[in-house]
Design a protein around this motif. Structure first.
Motif: not given
Length: 82
Positions: A56-62, A66-68
């Motif tokens: 949940a904490k890192f979902a906002k970065y998904a 450029g992050t895939s």
């Protein structure tokens, strides 16, 4: 709902986690917990609960550009000339 139960901590640090708490955490047959502590409290979480919190904490970065994995591999290929 929170449950408050008095538990004795032995000299060696051992304690028995009451069945009501184990049931609440889904640990009736045993398992592993993550223990977090501060000056004022101790929190027990199952591994699944801990992983859910991290996800949940890192979902906002998904969905950031450029992050895939595909973006990473494309950048890697361009860096190495492949």
């Amino acid at each position: 709902a929170q449950i408050g139960i008095k538990v004795r901590v032995m000299e060696n640090g051992r304690m028995v986690l009451p069945i009501a708490i184990r049931r609440q955490l889904g640990l009736e047959k045993g398992g592993t917990v993550i223990v977090e502590g501060s000056e004022s409290e101790v929190t027990l979480r199952t591994l699944d609960q801990t992983l859910d919190r991290v996800k949940a904490k890192f979902a906002k970065y998904a969905d950031l550009p450029g992050t895939s994995v595909e973006d990473f591999l494309a950048n890697r290929r361009s860096d190495t000339g492949e």
